[in-house]
Motif scaffolding. Structure first.
Motif, PDB file in Angstrom:
ATOM      1  N   ILE A 151      32.095  31.018  53.054  1.00  0.00           N
ATOM      2  CA  ILE A 151      31.355  31.043  51.790  1.00  0.00           C
ATOM      3  C   ILE A 151      31.851  32.167  50.878  1.00  0.00           C
ATOM      4  O   ILE A 151      32.064  31.977  49.680  1.00  0.00           O
ATOM      5  N   GLY A 152      32.070  33.344  51.481  1.00  0.00           N
ATOM      6  CA  GLY A 152      32.554  34.476  50.687  1.00  0.00           C
ATOM      7  C   GLY A 152      33.905  34.158  50.067  1.00  0.00           C
ATOM      8  O   GLY A 152      34.146  34.410  48.881  1.00  0.00           O
ATOM      9  N   TYR A 153      34.788  33.599  50.871  1.00  0.00           N
ATOM     10  CA  TYR A 153      36.126  33.259  50.374  1.00  0.00           C
ATOM     11  C   TYR A 153      36.038  32.248  49.228  1.00  0.00           C
ATOM     12  O   TYR A 153      36.789  32.335  48.242  1.00  0.00           O
ATOM     13  N   LEU A 154      35.124  31.285  49.369  1.00  0.00           N
ATOM     14  CA  LEU A 154      34.992  30.262  48.328  1.00  0.00           C
ATOM     15  C   LEU A 154      34.394  30.855  47.052  1.00  0.00           C
ATOM     16  O   LEU A 154      34.813  30.530  45.941  1.00  0.00           O
ATOM     17  N   GLU A 155      33.426  31.737  47.253  1.00  0.00           N
ATOM     18  CA  GLU A 155      32.797  32.382  46.103  1.00  0.00           C
ATOM     19  C   GLU A 155      33.850  33.184  45.330  1.00  0.00           C
ATOM     20  O   GLU A 155      33.939  33.135  44.108  1.00  0.00           O
ATOM     21  N   ARG A 156      34.656  33.914  46.091  1.00  0.00           N
ATOM     22  CA  ARG A 156      35.724  34.695  45.487  1.00  0.00           C
ATOM     23  C   ARG A 156      36.702  33.780  44.743  1.00  0.00           C
ATOM     24  O   ARG A 156      37.133  34.077  43.629  1.00  0.00           O
ATOM     25  N   ASN A 158      43.506  40.776  51.259  1.00  0.00           N
ATOM     26  CA  ASN A 158      43.311  39.330  51.169  1.00  0.00           C
ATOM     27  C   ASN A 158      43.937  38.795  49.894  1.00  0.00           C
ATOM     28  O   ASN A 158      43.730  39.346  48.818  1.00  0.00           O
ATOM     29  N   LEU A 159      44.698  37.713  50.042  1.00  0.00           N
ATOM     30  CA  LEU A 159      45.426  37.223  48.874  1.00  0.00           C
ATOM     31  C   LEU A 159      44.675  36.138  48.116  1.00  0.00           C
ATOM     32  O   LEU A 159      45.027  35.792  47.006  1.00  0.00           O
ATOM     33  N   GLY A 160      43.635  35.587  48.734  1.00  0.00           N
ATOM     34  CA  GLY A 160      42.844  34.568  48.028  1.00  0.00           C
ATOM     35  C   GLY A 160      43.269  33.156  48.405  1.00  0.00           C
ATOM     36  O   GLY A 160      44.427  32.899  48.742  1.00  0.00           O
ATOM     37  N   TYR A 161      42.294  32.252  48.368  1.00  0.00           N
ATOM     38  CA  TYR A 161      42.579  30.841  48.628  1.00  0.00           C
ATOM     39  C   TYR A 161      43.320  30.233  47.438  1.00  0.00           C
ATOM     40  O   TYR A 161      43.037  30.575  46.288  1.00  0.00           O
ATOM     41  N   PRO A 185      39.032  22.808  61.167  1.00  0.00           N
ATOM     42  CA  PRO A 185      39.034  24.251  61.435  1.00  0.00           C
ATOM     43  C   PRO A 185      38.777  25.029  60.146  1.00  0.00           C
ATOM     44  O   PRO A 185      39.055  24.541  59.056  1.00  0.00           O
ATOM     45  N   ARG A 186      38.228  26.230  60.299  1.00  0.00           N
ATOM     46  CA  ARG A 186      38.025  27.099  59.135  1.00  0.00           C
ATOM     47  C   ARG A 186      39.389  27.481  58.556  1.00  0.00           C
ATOM     48  O   ARG A 186      40.307  27.841  59.300  1.00  0.00           O
ATOM     49  N   GLN A 187      39.504  27.399  57.259  1.00  0.00           N
ATOM     50  CA  GLN A 187      40.767  27.746  56.596  1.00  0.00           C
ATOM     51  C   GLN A 187      40.916  29.259  56.551  1.00  0.00           C
ATOM     52  O   GLN A 187      40.044  29.952  56.044  1.00  0.00           O
ATOM     53  N   HIS A 188      41.998  29.742  57.093  1.00  0.00           N
ATOM     54  CA  HIS A 188      42.148  31.189  57.119  1.00  0.00           C
ATOM     55  C   HIS A 188      42.564  31.727  55.762  1.00  0.00           C
ATOM     56  O   HIS A 188      43.257  31.074  55.009  1.00  0.00           O
ATOM     57  N   MET A 189      42.096  32.916  55.504  1.00  0.00           N
ATOM     58  CA  MET A 189      42.432  33.592  54.249  1.00  0.00           C
ATOM     59  C   MET A 189      43.855  34.127  54.349  1.00  0.00           C
ATOM     60  O   MET A 189      44.165  34.879  55.276  1.00  0.00           O
ATOM     61  N   PRO A 190      44.727  33.731  53.438  1.00  0.00           N
ATOM     62  CA  PRO A 190      46.071  34.322  53.467  1.00  0.00           C
ATOM     63  C   PRO A 190      45.962  35.830  53.212  1.00  0.00           C
ATOM     64  O   PRO A 190      45.189  36.251  52.356  1.00  0.00           O
ATOM     65  N   GLU A 191      46.673  36.608  53.978  1.00  0.00           N
ATOM     66  CA  GLU A 191      46.593  38.050  53.786  1.00  0.00           C
ATOM     67  C   GLU A 191      47.978  38.679  53.877  1.00  0.00           C
ATOM     68  O   GLU A 191      48.906  38.090  54.422  1.00  0.00           O
ATOM     69  N   ALA A 229      32.916  37.798  41.766  1.00  0.00           N
ATOM     70  CA  ALA A 229      34.254  38.204  42.217  1.00  0.00           C
ATOM     71  C   ALA A 229      34.140  39.410  43.141  1.00  0.00           C
ATOM     72  O   ALA A 229      35.008  39.654  43.973  1.00  0.00           O
ATOM     73  N   ILE A 230      33.048  40.150  42.979  1.00  0.00           N
ATOM     74  CA  ILE A 230      32.844  41.332  43.814  1.00  0.00           C
ATOM     75  C   ILE A 230      32.149  40.966  45.123  1.00  0.00           C
ATOM     76  O   ILE A 230      32.621  41.294  46.211  1.00  0.00           O
ATOM     77  N   THR A 231      31.053  40.243  45.031  1.00  0.00           N
ATOM     78  CA  THR A 231      30.320  39.892  46.262  1.00  0.00           C
ATOM     79  C   THR A 231      31.164  39.007  47.166  1.00  0.00           C
ATOM     80  O   THR A 231      31.115  39.133  48.387  1.00  0.00           O
ATOM     81  N   GLY A 232      31.934  38.116  46.575  1.00  0.00           N
ATOM     82  CA  GLY A 232      32.799  37.269  47.390  1.00  0.00           C
ATOM     83  C   GLY A 232      33.718  38.111  48.258  1.00  0.00           C
ATOM     84  O   GLY A 232      34.111  37.711  49.346  1.00  0.00           O
ATOM     85  N   ARG A 233      34.032  39.304  47.781  1.00  0.00           N
ATOM     86  CA  ARG A 233      34.936  40.191  48.510  1.00  0.00           C
ATOM     87  C   ARG A 233      34.230  41.149  49.459  1.00  0.00           C
ATOM     88  O   ARG A 233      34.782  41.494  50.491  1.00  0.00           O
ATOM     89  N   VAL A 234      33.062  41.657  49.072  1.00  0.00           N
ATOM     90  CA  VAL A 234      32.511  42.755  49.872  1.00  0.00           C
ATOM     91  C   VAL A 234      31.174  42.487  50.573  1.00  0.00           C
ATOM     92  O   VAL A 234      30.724  43.324  51.351  1.00  0.00           O
ATOM     93  N   CYS A 235      30.543  41.359  50.318  1.00  0.00           N
ATOM     94  CA  CYS A 235      29.286  41.089  51.040  1.00  0.00           C
ATOM     95  C   CYS A 235      29.553  41.052  52.534  1.00  0.00           C
ATOM     96  O   CYS A 235      30.566  40.523  52.964  1.00  0.00           O
ATOM     97  N   PRO A 236      28.626  41.582  53.326  1.00  0.00           N
ATOM     98  CA  PRO A 236      28.741  41.369  54.771  1.00  0.00           C
ATOM     99  C   PRO A 236      28.253  39.950  55.065  1.00  0.00           C
ATOM    100  O   PRO A 236      27.126  39.755  55.521  1.00  0.00           O
ATOM    101  N   GLN A 237      29.110  38.989  54.803  1.00  0.00           N
ATOM    102  CA  GLN A 237      28.678  37.587  54.871  1.00  0.00           C
ATOM    103  C   GLN A 237      28.112  37.228  56.237  1.00  0.00           C
ATOM    104  O   GLN A 237      27.212  36.403  56.353  1.00  0.00           O
TER     105      GLN A 237
END
Ligand code: FAD
Ligand code: FAD
Ligand code: SF4
Ligand code: SF4
Ligand code: FES
Lengths: 294, 482
Positions: free
Chosen positions: B128-133, B41-44, B21-27, B101-109
């Motif tokens: 991908i965005g979460y991993l990039e971040r 979002n708290l980050g992986y 399953p996709r790993q959910h972003m802790p928030e 650090a910015i695109t990982g957060r705000v890109c419309p992935q």
């Protein structure tokens, strides 16, 4: 950082500064303003450039203490720095040979009208200046205005100096006497500009006013400075600050300028409390009847 | 689908990966975060990141990468995460993207990398965005960013505007040895990243760090300069001897609706509302001097359906609004906002009033907004944009009591530069014309990119334009060919 090279009170609560800002000094034209910010938690406030000296790389501003930021600014002296100064903003005044021009400045508005009066004079116009203040002490730039006008009338509300009355009394007399007037420029508190516009409306005398809404960026980005002119939204920072006084909706301007009244009062109150021990050695606060965003 | 020839660090079989399953972003929990400005979002963690990275199929034809506007080598950097080489993964991303650090957060992935991920067909795309971040934040924490240095070329480049397009141009060109100076109108650097997007989505600290990195690489910055007013482009080139100029001034003027009552106190453009909050920190008034209308216990609505609208209304909620509405004239499916933001907003208790269009701001009798008169809409035939056109339902008028309204229906081009630069061609709407490949304008030595060319788009598209510009500026500076 923009260094203050000279600072002096020219009336109670009204201070003139010469500030190092070489880029702005080079580009400044009459009618334009700067936005400044004093410290890293400070708000951005617009102030007209009263004069500029490209050779020295400096601009002059004249500031009246009305709220926290202007009080803070007027506590600064030569050698101190202003964190941010950006400009010159706004459209320059339209300068041309109009013929007979009446320039009216009320309160600190005199400092804002001065550069335009000077430019109009230089362009060959006959300049009749009327400057008004609440009382004698608050009359500013008399000498400077005299230099750039063909005739100068001074009015004080209480009659403590020169003619007793309002600037509009003098204007009405000029109109009633059949003086030919090709253009009126009025800069000052909103009620004054509104009264001037009302007076000139029926004779269709072209009347320019300089509007002072609340601004933030000054570059057309936020839309906070929008004013209603001829039924349309205009951004005072890029489309103005000067507009045709007969088309301006002054009621909307007054109402929008009151948006933060409560907050401004609170800010000033806290500031005053903070400043109490030092208040004694700063010149008197003169209230806001003739300045600010009234 | 087969794995590539390179030995993969991934021990799992493809079949096993698909089942993960996709790993959910802790928030932050919705009821807590709706009252603060800390990041949602708290980050992986490293472990979560590795778990998520294991899902990647390492496709031979990585469609994810094709759909990233700057071509981030997703497969490669994800593989490096699996191997535990986080810093190398960060370096891999940096080859194509200087602000991860910015695109990982705000890109419309969902519109780019993740939308094209082959895992979509099997279930949920790779995060991908979460991993990039994750790798960008990891790198920033480790503080080990290598600064590639090229010998100075002696060429001078002026960058106008410090938004994502300008920052990208500056970063790319300084690495080629050119002297780069960024001119910014505001007192702070970052463009929309600092004055538009709120802290809870993109902490300003992150933007500042990215800018500090550029500074460390040698980029010079000058704030409080409105190019076109303080200094013109002609003067920059002729008197200050810049060999090339990049214009990245963003989409400027906020659009209003031109309906009655728009001048009432309490009616804001999203730009003003967000600028007060983000740039001027008005929510910390009176510790900060810029005031903000008190939203506590008030009913607030935003008009619009993009990221700007959601940022404004979620900020209003955090400032104590009692009710917070999003009013959009189309349906939710057409909302241009990032999917994640819509989800977050809903969790936080934002009310969505879709298919609703305001027709008049109503006064409270004292100069302040008191309500909004609206019309209900239904979807009709598709319009030029291919989306179904909203049409009013006759007789559906209703009134909503309201104290504050924020208009977020878009922006138009700021004319300051165009009107003061000789020979700079614009389109009919006032946007600067630039070649889509080279980003050259009609004026020799002047390039443009980002929102001032395309109209409001996205951070990553602005960066992609910056990247193309930097390449083409470098070519121009080294060959002198126009
Ligand atoms: C284009 C432009 C040019 C300008 N040029 C100049 C200039 O050259 N010189 C200059 O001095 N000013 C000028 N102003 C006005 C100046 O910007 C404002 O005075 C300044 O922003 C006030 O900031 P503040 O924090 O000191 O006061 P704030 O706290 O923001 O108060 C502003 C206004 O609120 C009202 N107010 C505050 N407290 C009270 C109270 N207790 N009772 C009633 N009303 C109150 C007053 O009307 C006051 O003027 C200009 C404005 C514009 C838009
Ligand atoms: C509230 C909001 C939320 C958004 N959310 C997202 C999101 O989640 N994801 C996403 O991908 N995109 C988002 N966007 C869009 C994205 O931010 C923009 O597309 C992007 O920032 C455009 O970058 P840019 O470099 O073209 O310009 P901008 O970021 O607009 O920066 C331009 C800069 O130039 C400066 N400038 C302007 N004129 C001058 C001048 N004459 N002289 C000097 N400087 C000048 C401005 O002050 C500004 O700092 C959002 C936009 C907004 C407003
Ligand atoms: S830059 Fe944006 S689109 Fe490209 S891979 Fe990263 S998150 Fe996806
Ligand atoms: S498309 Fe998805 S699964 Fe395939 S390489 Fe890209 S991220 Fe991995
Ligand atoms: S002050 Fe922001 S648009 Fe005029």
């Amino acid at each position: 950082m923009f260094k203050i090279v000279h600072a002096e009170f020219i009336a109670p609560g009204i201070k003139r500064f010469e500030v190092e800002a070489p880029r702005i000094a080079r580009k400044h034209k009459a009618g334009q303003f700067v936005i400044l910010r004093l410290h890293d938690r400070g708000e951005r406030i617009p102030i007209t450039i009263e004069n500029s000296n490209p050779e020295r790389g400096t601009i002059n501003i004249v500031v009246q203490s009305v709220g926290k930021t202007t009080h803070l600014l007027n506590a600064l002296n030569a050698g101190d720095n202003i964190l941010d100064v950006v400009g010159p903003l706004g459209k320059p005044s339209e300068i041309a040979l109009f013929g007979n021009v009446v320039v009216i400045g009320g309160g600190v508005g005199v400092a804002m009208a001065y550069p335009t009066a000077a430019a109009l004079k230089l362009a060959g116009n006959h300049v009749a200046a009327i400057i008004g203040a609440r009382n004698k002490e608050l009359v500013i730039l008399e000498r400077e205005m005299r230099q750039v006008s063909d005739e100068l009338t001074i009015t004080t509300d209480d009659g403590s100096y020169a003619e007793k009355g309002l600037v509009t009394d003098k204007l009405r007399r000029l109109i009633d006497n059949g003086t030919r007037i090709d253009l009126v420029l009025a800069v000052g508190p909103i009620p004054m500009m509104r009264a001037v516009a009302e007076l000139t409306r029926k004779d269709h005398i072209r009347t320019i006013v300089s509007l002072n809404p609340i601004m933030i960026d000054g570059t057309g980005m936020c839309g906070g400075c929008r004013v209603l002119v001829d039924g349309k939204s205009q951004f005072a920072c890029v489309d103005g600050p000067e507009f045709d006084g007969h088309l301006v909706d002054f009621a909307v301007l007054t109402q929008r300028n009151s948006t933060y009244r409560q907050e401004e009062e609170r800010s000033m109150e806290e500031f005053r409390r903070h400043l109490e021990p030092r208040a004694a050695d700063s010149p008197d606060d003169v209230g806001c009847a003739h300045g600010g965003r009234g | 689908m087969t794995t590539t020839v390179n030995p993969s660090p991934n021990p799992l079989k493809l079949r096993e990966r698909i089942k993960l399953p996709r790993q959910h972003m802790p928030e932050q929990p919705a009821d807590e975060r709706s009252r603060n400005f800390t990041e949602v979002n708290l980050g992986y963690s490293a472990e979560l990141a590795r778990q998520e990275a294991l899902r990647c199929l390492e496709c031979e034809k990585p469609t994810c990468m094709d759909k990233c506007p700057v071509g981030v080598k997703v497969r490669e950097f994800v593989r490096l995460i699996v191997a535990g080489d986080f810093l190398v993964a960060a370096a891999k991303i940096r080859e194509d993207n200087v602000l991860p650090a910015i695109t990982g957060r705000v890109c419309p992935q969902e519109d780019h990398c993740e939308g094209a991920c082959k895992l979509c067909k099997k279930g949920e795309s790779l995060g991908i965005g979460y991993l990039e971040r994750f790798v960008a934040d990891y790198e920033q924490r480790m503080g080990t960013i290598r600064l590639p240095a090229a010998p100075p070329t002696g060429k001078r480049v002026a960058v106008v505007g410090s938004g994502p397009s300008g920052l990208t141009v500056a970063g790319d060109l300084v690495q080629k040895g050119h002297m780069v100076r960024v001119f910014e109108a505001l007192h702070e650097l970052g463009g929309v990243l600092v004055y538009g997007i709120p802290e809870f989505r993109l902490p300003k600290e992150i933007v500042r760090e990215q800018i500090d990195q550029l500074r460390a690489m040698g980029v010079e910055f000058e704030t409080d300069v409105v190019v076109g007013k303080t200094v013109t482009i002609d003067e920059l080139m002729e008197e200050e001897h810049y060999d090339a100029v990049f214009i990245g001034t963003g989409a400027g003027l906020p659009l209003f609706m031109n309906i009655p009552g728009e001048h009432l106190n309490g009616v804001y453009s999203a730009n003003e509302f967000l600028t007060r909050i983000n740039l001027m920190k008005a929510y910390q008034f009176p510790a900060y001097d810029q005031p903000m209308v008190d939203l506590r216990g008030k009913d607030v609505a935003v008009i619009g359906g993009g990221n700007t609208a959601l940022d404004a209304i979620r900020s209003a909620l955090r400032l104590g609004a009692r009710k917070a509405y999003v009013m959009y004239r189309r349906s939710e499916a057409e909302m241009p906002a990032r999917a994640e933001e819509v989800r977050h907003a809903r969790q936080e208790g934002i009310e969505f009033r879709m298919l609703t269009s305001p027709i008049e701001f109503l006064s409270d009798g004292k100069g302040w907004l008191g309500g909004l008169r609206c019309l209900s809409m239904q979807l009709g035939e598709p319009d030029a944009s291919g989306r179904r056109r909203p049409v009013p339902i006759p007789g559906s008028e209703f009134e909503l009591p309201l104290s504050v309204a924020v208009i977020a229906i878009g922006t138009s081009a700021n004319p300051v530069i165009q009107s003061t630069t000789t020979g700079l061609a614009t389109d009919t709407r006032g946007y600067i014309q630039a070649d889509t490949l080279t980003q050259r304008t009609s004026r020799k030595g002047v390039f443009a990119g980002g929102d001032i060319v395309t109209g409001t788009a996205t951070v990553i598209l602005a960066m992609a334009a910056g990247r193309r510009s930097a390449k083409s500026i470098h070519e121009y500076l080294t060959t002198d060919q126009w």
